[in-house]
Write a protein that holds these residues in place. Sequence first.
Motif, PDB file in Angstrom:
ATOM      1  N   ASN A 176      37.120   6.770  -7.119  1.00 25.69           N
ATOM      2  CA  ASN A 176      36.113   6.216  -8.284  1.00 25.69           C
ATOM      3  C   ASN A 176      36.431   5.101  -9.277  1.00 25.69           C
ATOM      4  O   ASN A 176      36.103   4.151  -9.204  1.00 25.69           O
ATOM      5  CB  ASN A 176      35.435   7.375  -8.805  1.00 25.69           C
ATOM      6  CG  ASN A 176      34.732   8.137  -7.759  1.00 25.69           C
ATOM      7  OD1 ASN A 176      34.449   7.998  -6.589  1.00 25.69           O
ATOM      8  ND2 ASN A 176      34.038   9.141  -8.296  1.00 25.69           N
ATOM      9  N   PRO A 177      37.566   5.442  -9.826  1.00 26.80           N
ATOM     10  CA  PRO A 177      37.987   4.557 -11.076  1.00 26.80           C
ATOM     11  C   PRO A 177      38.540   3.222 -10.652  1.00 26.80           C
ATOM     12  O   PRO A 177      38.184   2.185 -10.989  1.00 26.80           O
ATOM     13  CB  PRO A 177      39.052   5.133 -11.731  1.00 26.80           C
ATOM     14  CG  PRO A 177      39.618   6.213 -11.052  1.00 26.80           C
ATOM     15  CD  PRO A 177      38.647   6.836  -9.965  1.00 26.80           C
ATOM     16  N   PHE A 178      39.110   3.479  -9.420  1.00 27.24           N
ATOM     17  CA  PHE A 178      39.646   2.030  -8.868  1.00 27.24           C
ATOM     18  C   PHE A 178      38.773   1.171  -8.136  1.00 27.24           C
ATOM     19  O   PHE A 178      38.714  -0.052  -8.211  1.00 27.24           O
ATOM     20  CB  PHE A 178      40.929   2.473  -7.483  1.00 27.24           C
ATOM     21  CG  PHE A 178      42.088   2.501  -8.334  1.00 27.24           C
ATOM     22  CD1 PHE A 178      43.043   1.758  -8.703  1.00 27.24           C
ATOM     23  CD2 PHE A 178      42.548   3.960  -8.358  1.00 27.24           C
ATOM     24  CE1 PHE A 178      44.180   2.228  -9.436  1.00 27.24           C
ATOM     25  CE2 PHE A 178      43.638   4.187  -9.167  1.00 27.24           C
ATOM     26  CZ  PHE A 178      44.653   3.567  -9.496  1.00 27.24           C
ATOM     27  N   VAL A 179      37.686   1.836  -7.429  1.00 28.58           N
ATOM     28  CA  VAL A 179      36.396   1.111  -6.974  1.00 28.58           C
ATOM     29  C   VAL A 179      35.959   0.331  -7.917  1.00 28.58           C
ATOM     30  O   VAL A 179      35.626  -0.826  -7.752  1.00 28.58           O
ATOM     31  CB  VAL A 179      35.713   2.121  -6.065  1.00 28.58           C
ATOM     32  CG1 VAL A 179      34.258   1.572  -5.837  1.00 28.58           C
ATOM     33  CG2 VAL A 179      36.060   2.651  -4.955  1.00 28.58           C
ATOM     34  N   TYR A 180      35.581   1.132  -9.072  1.00 21.53           N
ATOM     35  CA  TYR A 180      34.920   0.386 -10.182  1.00 21.53           C
ATOM     36  C   TYR A 180      35.657  -0.658 -10.741  1.00 21.53           C
ATOM     37  O   TYR A 180      34.958  -1.473 -11.442  1.00 21.53           O
ATOM     38  CB  TYR A 180      33.984   1.423 -10.930  1.00 21.53           C
ATOM     39  CG  TYR A 180      32.682   1.898 -10.336  1.00 21.53           C
ATOM     40  CD1 TYR A 180      31.786   1.156 -10.153  1.00 21.53           C
ATOM     41  CD2 TYR A 180      32.827   3.213 -10.023  1.00 21.53           C
ATOM     42  CE1 TYR A 180      30.558   1.784  -9.322  1.00 21.53           C
ATOM     43  CE2 TYR A 180      31.858   3.663  -9.337  1.00 21.53           C
ATOM     44  CZ  TYR A 180      30.545   2.874  -9.068  1.00 21.53           C
ATOM     45  OH  TYR A 180      29.548   3.433  -8.288  1.00 21.53           O
ATOM     46  N   VAL A 236      41.508   4.847 -18.420  1.00 22.65           N
ATOM     47  CA  VAL A 236      41.615   3.391 -18.702  1.00 22.65           C
ATOM     48  C   VAL A 236      40.424   3.094 -18.680  1.00 22.65           C
ATOM     49  O   VAL A 236      39.860   2.224 -19.462  1.00 22.65           O
ATOM     50  CB  VAL A 236      42.581   2.625 -17.774  1.00 22.65           C
ATOM     51  CG1 VAL A 236      42.282   1.113 -17.662  1.00 22.65           C
ATOM     52  CG2 VAL A 236      43.866   2.809 -18.008  1.00 22.65           C
ATOM     53  N   ASN A 237      39.636   3.453 -17.659  1.00 20.88           N
ATOM     54  CA  ASN A 237      38.171   3.013 -17.448  1.00 20.88           C
ATOM     55  C   ASN A 237      37.245   3.249 -18.671  1.00 20.88           C
ATOM     56  O   ASN A 237      36.523   2.548 -19.071  1.00 20.88           O
ATOM     57  CB  ASN A 237      37.243   3.530 -16.227  1.00 20.88           C
ATOM     58  CG  ASN A 237      37.521   2.566 -14.823  1.00 20.88           C
ATOM     59  OD1 ASN A 237      38.092   1.466 -15.276  1.00 20.88           O
ATOM     60  ND2 ASN A 237      37.211   3.071 -13.817  1.00 20.88           N
ATOM     61  N   VAL A 252      38.303   1.304 -21.771  1.00 23.47           N
ATOM     62  CA  VAL A 252      37.737  -0.133 -21.976  1.00 23.47           C
ATOM     63  C   VAL A 252      36.447  -0.009 -22.171  1.00 23.47           C
ATOM     64  O   VAL A 252      35.805  -1.042 -22.769  1.00 23.47           O
ATOM     65  CB  VAL A 252      38.284  -0.986 -20.489  1.00 23.47           C
ATOM     66  CG1 VAL A 252      37.716  -2.365 -20.160  1.00 23.47           C
ATOM     67  CG2 VAL A 252      39.811  -0.929 -20.351  1.00 23.47           C
ATOM     68  N   ILE A 253      35.711   0.764 -21.669  1.00 25.85           N
ATOM     69  CA  ILE A 253      34.115   0.739 -21.813  1.00 25.85           C
ATOM     70  C   ILE A 253      33.811   1.077 -23.013  1.00 25.85           C
ATOM     71  O   ILE A 253      32.986   0.546 -23.804  1.00 25.85           O
ATOM     72  CB  ILE A 253      33.424   1.583 -20.442  1.00 25.85           C
ATOM     73  CG1 ILE A 253      33.633   1.001 -19.286  1.00 25.85           C
ATOM     74  CG2 ILE A 253      32.087   1.797 -20.999  1.00 25.85           C
ATOM     75  CD1 ILE A 253      33.209   1.916 -18.310  1.00 25.85           C
ATOM     76  N   ILE A 254      34.452   2.027 -23.808  1.00 28.51           N
ATOM     77  CA  ILE A 254      34.052   2.495 -25.278  1.00 28.51           C
ATOM     78  C   ILE A 254      34.672   1.161 -26.011  1.00 28.51           C
ATOM     79  O   ILE A 254      34.121   1.008 -26.788  1.00 28.51           O
ATOM     80  CB  ILE A 254      35.053   3.688 -25.515  1.00 28.51           C
ATOM     81  CG1 ILE A 254      34.187   4.722 -24.722  1.00 28.51           C
ATOM     82  CG2 ILE A 254      34.844   3.870 -26.928  1.00 28.51           C
ATOM     83  CD1 ILE A 254      34.704   6.126 -24.745  1.00 28.51           C
TER      84      ILE A 254
END
Length: 314
Positions: free
Chosen positions: A286-290, A44-45, A48-50
Motif C-alpha cells: 500500500n505505501p509504495f503503491v501510493y 513516511v507517507n 509527508v501528508i501531515i
Amino acid sequence: MSLQNASIKVSEFIITGFDTTKNPVQLGVFILISYIVAVLASIVNIFVIIYKKKLHKPMYLLICNLAAVDLLYSSSVSPTIIGVLIAGVKTISYVPCLIQMFTFHLAEIMETFALSVMAFDRLIAVSCPFQYHSYLTNARIIVLTYVLWIVACAFVAVVPATVIPLPHCYTVLKYNFCSYAAVIRTTCVDPNYYFNLVASIVFFLSFSTFGFICLSYVGIIYFVKLSSNNEKKKIGSTCLSHLIVVTCYYLPLFIITILTRFGVVLTLGVRNGLNIGTILIPSLVNPFVYCLRTREIKNEIVIIFKKFRHLIRF
C-alpha cells in the motif's frame, strides 16, 4: 466429567503454528525485514501528508488513514510472529493475547472500510470533478473516518465479548498468533456456533464492502467512457493504485474466509501462510503503491530527502 468441569485458569498461551516450519529463523528474518520496511514506508507517507499543508486534501487524508490502518494491522501480530520464529518465544500472556486479537480484527475491518471510502472518493472525483471539493471537504472526511473507526470497534467488540466468559480447557494455539479462531479452539465449548457467528459478520462486511467497491468502479467505468483520452489516462492511473491495493487485500481474505466455509480444506501451513500474507502484503504494498504512483507524494518525498541530504553535508 464434562469439559466445563475440566476447565483450567489460563495465564498464558503456547503458540505452535510454526512447529513444523522448516528454517524458521530465515522465515523470521524475512518477515522482520518486510515488517520494518512496511512500518517505515507507512510512517513516511503519514509524515509527508501531515507535514505538507498542500497535501491536506480529502484523497491524501484517506491515504494517511490507510497508512495508519496498515501500521496497526502489521504491528498487531508481526512482533509476536517474529519473536516465535527468531527468538523462540512461543508463549503469550492471556491479556496481551486478547489485546492482540482485538487489534488484529479491528485493523482487518478498518482495512475494508478504508478501501471502500477510497473507492467512493474516486467515484466522486470522476463523476463530479467540479463539485468534488464541495462534496468531500477535509472536515467531512475526518468525521467520516472517526465514525468508521467507532463502527469497526463496535463490530470487533463481539470478539472479546464472546471469548472472555468462556472456560478454557487448553493452552495451545494451533495458529501463529492470537486470532479469534485460535483462541476459541482453546475453550471448552463447541466452536462451530462461534465460528458461524463471526463468519456471518465477516461475510457481511467483506461482501458489502467489496460489493460497494465494485459498484463504485461500475460508475467510474461509465463516466470514463464519457471522458477525453487525456482524462481517461489520468483516471486510469489514480484508479489503478486503488485496484492493486484492493486485490492484495481481498484475494487472500476470500480464500481463507469464504472458500473454507464451502468445504475447501486448507492445511495448517497454507492457512498460516495466507494469514501472514493477508497482513504483510497489503501493509508492504500500500505505501509504495501510493508513494510511487501518486506524483504529489513522490515529489514531496524527493524534496524532503534532498533537504535532509543537504543538512547532513553541512
